[in-house]
Scaffold this active site. Structure first.
Site, mmCIF file in Angstrom:
data_model
loop_
_atom_site.group_PDB
_atom_site.id
_atom_site.type_symbol
_atom_site.label_atom_id
_atom_site.label_comp_id
_atom_site.label_asym_id
_atom_site.label_seq_id
_atom_site.Cartn_x
_atom_site.Cartn_y
_atom_site.Cartn_z
ATOM 1 C CE LYS A 47 52.369 -1.702 65.667
ATOM 2 N NZ LYS A 47 53.200 -0.668 66.419
ATOM 3 N N GLY A 67 50.256 2.933 64.279
ATOM 4 C CA GLY A 67 49.598 3.030 65.565
ATOM 5 C C GLY A 67 50.345 2.343 66.675
ATOM 6 N N GLY A 89 51.252 -0.400 69.590
ATOM 7 C CA GLY A 89 51.236 -1.852 69.659
ATOM 8 C C GLY A 89 50.078 -2.387 70.472
ATOM 9 C CB VAL A 147 47.548 -0.869 65.481
ATOM 10 C CG1 VAL A 147 47.705 -1.508 64.098
ATOM 11 C CG2 VAL A 147 46.804 0.455 65.368
ATOM 12 N N GLY A 148 48.536 -3.362 67.137
ATOM 13 C CA GLY A 148 49.180 -4.668 67.183
ATOM 14 C C GLY A 148 48.287 -5.723 67.800
ATOM 15 C CD GLU A 185 64.987 -10.644 65.984
ATOM 16 O OE1 GLU A 185 65.440 -10.561 67.158
ATOM 17 O OE2 GLU A 185 64.994 -9.698 65.198
ATOM 18 C CB CYS A 189 67.626 -8.020 69.059
ATOM 19 S SG CYS A 189 67.805 -8.331 67.292
ATOM 20 C CD GLU A 242 67.313 -6.923 74.318
ATOM 21 O OE1 GLU A 242 67.792 -7.189 73.209
ATOM 22 O OE2 GLU A 242 66.099 -7.050 74.574
#
Length: 481
Positions: free
Chosen positions: A175, A206, A208, A211-212, A250, A284, A384
């Site tokens: 995904k 799709g 998150g 679908v996630g 991650e 990141c 962040e």
């Protein structure tokens, strides 16, 4: 720039492109022009179930393939990917807004580097070991893997998940981020052309949250590998918890760059800005906190100002080492908000600031920004930003520098600049960070990448990256072995 010929209206399931089972779709936006470049079909629970069913059916046969067969598959994937290298670069430049030279290297090049490294890792990997006590330890594929990848390094993260799954005998459902679907669809084409057995690799595009989440909750998924925000990563853990599914993550970072007075200051500041602004700050492990020894702090601020003002912003199709736009309106608004927060908190604006660069009214372009006199309790030091925004913080002693660096909820990357190699090694070992880069060095493909604390769990790359896709079985028999 030519739009690559990719299939955004279908999903790749069980070795073929198939129509989605739902009707939802979304426009794919070029962040440099704010115009649609395609329409993406958005999957639902039924699409995920079809993909997982295909992966489950393919697992018994693929999990028992010989190492040599899997090496051959990976080699073919690498060859086909290499042949289509320029298509990947053009796709990522369009969907991500990354300048074309950077889209080639490091973005598209990362796929080659990781695939080649995993081929070497698989060839050398020991799947069976005789223990000192005579028992036998066997490493076996974990099963069906759900792979969720981010938009900021699309192919880099796809390769870091798909390659070890292939190498270890797992089957998978990918995904990818819905903001960067072109490169993911291209990767599915590569897998098909390379002859990956049907059902081993499946792609469902799709959102998150749809679908996630369906992938994370699916009872036939044995492992989830996720790269993205810490907020979304915690959702994957929660969705997978009831089944005690293995999860590797991650996540975010707020990486410190420790600049000691004995370093080559001009080089350190120049490279430090680059390490913060790479990919328009959307990395990141961007070196977004620059900790500078107080005796050279004033000089470092001036060097940072000069460097920041030399950084160019321009359109993605232009060659050169400039910055492109951010990925989306949402990300643009986030960065603008954090710049305003930094100013409100009392940080000194050295260069850049709010608004768009002159001449870039269209597109999600931002001004490269440097703040000085930041304290580590400010939001711009703790949160962040995910944009080209640097926070400069002074320190007096080595111990203070380490304390400031470690005073963060994250622990993904860290950077050290010093002429004293004994100190570099000492400080590196004191930092709570999954990766430490010294004097401009950066980790290579084949090394494990991951973080401490809220930066995640598990590692991607190298032998450690293979182990995350394997279960450990212990066989005890009379007489040993």
């Amino acid at each position: 720039m030519i739009m690559p010929d990719v299939n955004l209206s279908q999903f790749y399931i069980d070795g073929a492109w198939v129509a989605p089972l739902g009707v939802d779709s979304m426009e794919v936006i070029n962040p440099a022009t704010e115009r649609a470049i395609g329409t993406l079909a958005m999957g639902n629970d039924a699409d995920v179930d079809a993909a997982v069913t295909a992966a489950r059916a393919a697992f018994p046969a693929y999990s028992t393939t010989a190492r040599e067969e899997r090496l051959g598959i990976l080699q073919r994937v690498l060859e086909v990917y290499t042949d289509r290298f320029e298509q990947f670069a053009e796709a990522m430049s369009l969907e991500l807004g990354v300048p074309i030279d950077s889209a080639r290297n490091p973005q598209a090049q990362s796929g080659i580097d990781h695939l080649a490294a995993f081929i070497e890792d698989l060839a050398a990997f020991e799947f069976e070991e005789q223990l000192r006590n005579g028992d036998t330890m066997v490493l076996e594929p974990v099963g069906v893997c759900g792979l969720i990848t981010p938009w900021n390094w699309p192919v880099n993260q796809i390769a870091l998940k798909v390659a070890p799954a292939l190498a270890t005998g797992c089957t998978m459902v990918l995904k990818p981020a819905e903001l960067t679907p072109l490169s993911a669809a291209l990767f599915a084409d590569v897998m098909h052309e390379a002859g990956v057995p049907a059902g081993v690799f499946n792609l469902v595009q799709g959102a998150g949250a749809v679908v996630g989440a369906a992938l994370s909750r699916h009872p036939e998924v044995n492992m989830m590998s996720f790269t993205g925000s810490t907020r979304a990563g915690t959702s994957v853990i929660k969705d997978s918890a009831d089944r005690v599914t293995r999860v590797t993550l991650e996540l975010g970072g707020k990486s410190p760059n420790l600049v000691f007075a004995d370093c080559d200051l001009v080089k350190a500041i120049d490279e430090g800005i680059d390490a913060c602004f790479i990919n328009t700050g959307q990395s990141c492990d961007a070196a977004s906190r620059m900790l500078v020894e107080r005796s050279v702090y004033a000089a470092a601020i001036e060097l940072a100002r000069e460097k920041c003002e030399r950084v160019e912003v321009d359109v993605p199709e232009k060659t050169g080492a400039h910055l492109g736009p951010l990925i989306s309106q949402t990300q643009f608004d986030r960065v603008q908000h954090m710049i305003a927060v930094g100013m409100d908190e009392g940080a000194r604006l050295v260069s850049g600031g709010p608004g768009k660069p002159e001449g870039f009214e269209t597109g999600y372009y931002v001004r490269p920004t440097v703040f000085a006199d930041v304290t580590n309790d400010m939001r711009i030091a703790q949160e962040e930003v995910f944009g080209p925004v640097l926070a400069m913080i002074p320190f007096d002693t080595e111990a203070e520098a380490v304390a400031i660096a470690n005073d963060s909820p994250y622990g993904l990357g860290a950077y050290i600049q010093t002429a004293d190699m004994e100190r570099a090694q000492r400080v590196a070992r004191a930092l709570q960070s999954g990766t430490v880069n010294i004097n401009g060095a950066y980790m290579s493909a084949g090394s494990p990448f991951g973080g401490y604390k809220m930066s995640g769990m598990g590692r991607e790359g190298g032998a450690e990256g293979l182990r995350d896709f394997l279960e450990t079985k212990l066989i005890a028999a009379p007489g040993g072995g």
